[in-house]
Design an enzyme around this catalytic site. Sequence first.
Site, PDB file in Angstrom:
ATOM      1  N   HIS A   9       0.822  -1.213   0.000  1.00 51.98           N
ATOM      2  CA  HIS A   9       0.000   0.000   0.000  1.00 51.98           C
ATOM      3  C   HIS A   9       0.856   1.262   0.000  1.00 51.98           C
ATOM      4  O   HIS A   9       2.000   1.269   0.477  1.00 51.98           O
ATOM      5  CB  HIS A   9      -0.940   0.013   1.209  1.00 51.98           C
ATOM      6  CG  HIS A   9      -0.229   0.067   2.531  1.00 51.98           C
ATOM      7  ND1 HIS A   9       0.316   1.222   3.034  1.00 51.98           N
ATOM      8  CD2 HIS A   9       0.036  -0.901   3.443  1.00 51.98           C
ATOM      9  CE1 HIS A   9       0.881   0.980   4.202  1.00 51.98           C
ATOM     10  NE2 HIS A   9       0.734  -0.311   4.476  1.00 51.98           N
ATOM     11  N   GLN A  11       2.001   5.110   1.107  1.00 54.15           N
ATOM     12  CA  GLN A  11       2.298   5.635   2.444  1.00 54.15           C
ATOM     13  C   GLN A  11       1.003   5.913   3.207  1.00 54.15           C
ATOM     14  O   GLN A  11       0.081   6.537   2.686  1.00 54.15           O
ATOM     15  CB  GLN A  11       3.106   6.923   2.338  1.00 54.15           C
ATOM     16  CG  GLN A  11       3.517   7.495   3.692  1.00 54.15           C
ATOM     17  CD  GLN A  11       4.034   8.917   3.581  1.00 54.15           C
ATOM     18  OE1 GLN A  11       3.279   9.842   3.280  1.00 54.15           O
ATOM     19  NE2 GLN A  11       5.325   9.094   3.811  1.00 54.15           N
ATOM     20  N   SER A  12       0.943   5.439   4.453  1.00 53.14           N
ATOM     21  CA  SER A  12      -0.230   5.687   5.296  1.00 53.14           C
ATOM     22  C   SER A  12       0.026   6.868   6.229  1.00 53.14           C
ATOM     23  O   SER A  12       1.161   7.333   6.377  1.00 53.14           O
ATOM     24  CB  SER A  12      -0.567   4.442   6.124  1.00 53.14           C
ATOM     25  OG  SER A  12       0.361   4.279   7.186  1.00 53.14           O
ATOM     26  N   GLU A  13      -1.038   7.307   6.870  1.00 51.51           N
ATOM     27  CA  GLU A  13      -0.901   8.413   7.822  1.00 51.51           C
ATOM     28  C   GLU A  13       0.032   8.037   8.970  1.00 51.51           C
ATOM     29  O   GLU A  13       0.760   8.884   9.492  1.00 51.51           O
ATOM     30  CB  GLU A  13      -2.281   8.806   8.348  1.00 51.51           C
ATOM     31  CG  GLU A  13      -3.170   9.428   7.280  1.00 51.51           C
ATOM     32  CD  GLU A  13      -4.593   9.644   7.743  1.00 51.51           C
ATOM     33  OE1 GLU A  13      -4.970   9.061   8.792  1.00 51.51           O
ATOM     34  OE2 GLU A  13      -5.334  10.386   7.066  1.00 51.51           O
ATOM     35  N   ASN A  15       2.489   5.668   8.707  1.00 56.78           N
ATOM     36  CA  ASN A  15       3.858   5.632   8.182  1.00 56.78           C
ATOM     37  C   ASN A  15       4.474   7.017   8.327  1.00 56.78           C
ATOM     38  O   ASN A  15       5.629   7.167   8.733  1.00 56.78           O
ATOM     39  CB  ASN A  15       3.878   5.251   6.695  1.00 56.78           C
ATOM     40  CG  ASN A  15       3.484   3.823   6.413  1.00 56.78           C
ATOM     41  OD1 ASN A  15       2.843   3.555   5.399  1.00 56.78           O
ATOM     42  ND2 ASN A  15       3.850   2.893   7.281  1.00 56.78           N
ATOM     43  N   GLU A  87      -1.852  -6.777   7.396  1.00 55.10           N
ATOM     44  CA  GLU A  87      -0.492  -6.580   7.898  1.00 55.10           C
ATOM     45  C   GLU A  87      -0.238  -7.488   9.102  1.00 55.10           C
ATOM     46  O   GLU A  87      -1.174  -7.962   9.752  1.00 55.10           O
ATOM     47  CB  GLU A  87      -0.311  -5.106   8.289  1.00 55.10           C
ATOM     48  CG  GLU A  87       1.021  -4.734   8.922  1.00 55.10           C
ATOM     49  CD  GLU A  87       2.223  -5.019   8.034  1.00 55.10           C
ATOM     50  OE1 GLU A  87       2.484  -6.216   7.772  1.00 55.10           O
ATOM     51  OE2 GLU A  87       2.912  -4.059   7.635  1.00 55.10           O
ATOM     52  N   ARG A  88       1.013  -7.731   9.384  1.00 48.85           N
ATOM     53  CA  ARG A  88       1.383  -8.402  10.629  1.00 48.85           C
ATOM     54  C   ARG A  88       0.813  -7.617  11.807  1.00 48.85           C
ATOM     55  O   ARG A  88       0.858  -6.391  11.833  1.00 48.85           O
ATOM     56  CB  ARG A  88       2.909  -8.453  10.722  1.00 48.85           C
ATOM     57  CG  ARG A  88       3.427  -8.805  12.087  1.00 48.85           C
ATOM     58  CD  ARG A  88       4.904  -8.479  12.200  1.00 48.85           C
ATOM     59  NE  ARG A  88       5.345  -8.650  13.574  1.00 48.85           N
ATOM     60  CZ  ARG A  88       6.573  -8.367  13.995  1.00 48.85           C
ATOM     61  NH1 ARG A  88       7.475  -7.900  13.152  1.00 48.85           N
ATOM     62  NH2 ARG A  88       6.895  -8.538  15.265  1.00 48.85           N
ATOM     63  N   ASN A 184       4.532  -6.726   5.552  1.00 47.51           N
ATOM     64  CA  ASN A 184       4.854  -8.041   6.100  1.00 47.51           C
ATOM     65  C   ASN A 184       4.044  -9.174   5.492  1.00 47.51           C
ATOM     66  O   ASN A 184       4.565 -10.284   5.340  1.00 47.51           O
ATOM     67  CB  ASN A 184       4.708  -8.023   7.621  1.00 47.51           C
ATOM     68  CG  ASN A 184       5.871  -7.320   8.289  1.00 47.51           C
ATOM     69  OD1 ASN A 184       6.997  -7.790   8.258  1.00 47.51           O
ATOM     70  ND2 ASN A 184       5.612  -6.149   8.870  1.00 47.51           N
TER      71      ASN A 184
END
Length: 230
Positions: A9, A11-13, A15, A87-88, A184
């Site tokens: 995905h 970049q997230s907020e 990240n 995600e993990r 992950n």
Amino acid sequence: MSKLVLIRHGQSEWNLSNQFTGWVDVNLSEKGVEEAKKAGRLIKEHGLEFDQAYTSLLTRAIKTLHYALEESDQLWIPETKTWRLNERHYGALQGLNKKDTAEKYGDEQVHIWRRSYDVLPPAIDDDNEYSQAHDRRYANLDPHIVPKAENLHVTLDRVMPFWEDHIAPDLLDGKNVIIAAHGNSLRALTKYIENISDDDIMDLEMKTGEPVVYTFDDKLDVVNKEKLDD
């Protein structure tokens, strides 16, 4: 020969704010939206066409898939969402700032939690605001299946049944597949596809928004791997 495209995905907020995310459902940042759209443009430029799409139950991956498919004029293809591509789960680390956590527990301990193949982070309590114990998107799962913490080994164990039951059969049927998921869960798939060792997989980096293209023969052996970039 069939093709499989993996996209982490955009970049997230979180990240951007340097927080452990895991199963917490955070959105894409503005940069993440642009990364997802760029992935779609690269897919279109390379003439990649898909028969099936897979993604997780988390917004950042779902939106990445949709932006990429829209940019490549393939938003209409069949799509399946599954918790097995999430995600993990980072356990009690979810929501914490990575820098602050390293200052509290030490860089070495946090590195082990993040990068060890077998070591679990501390488990999350059900009453933690970042727990998924009461998240209705997992209401159809047995409560013991919803994790309280995962390492990459556990993540691989929950991803593989979906590979064996859905992704691999599609590829063996000659279908082209796109998966938008997480660092992950995609690292786990990559470990299996490329037969990477437990030690070496922890050094593999998955860039946000970068399409990775595998070409398989009719026995699901990899004949080519390509990363799409400008």
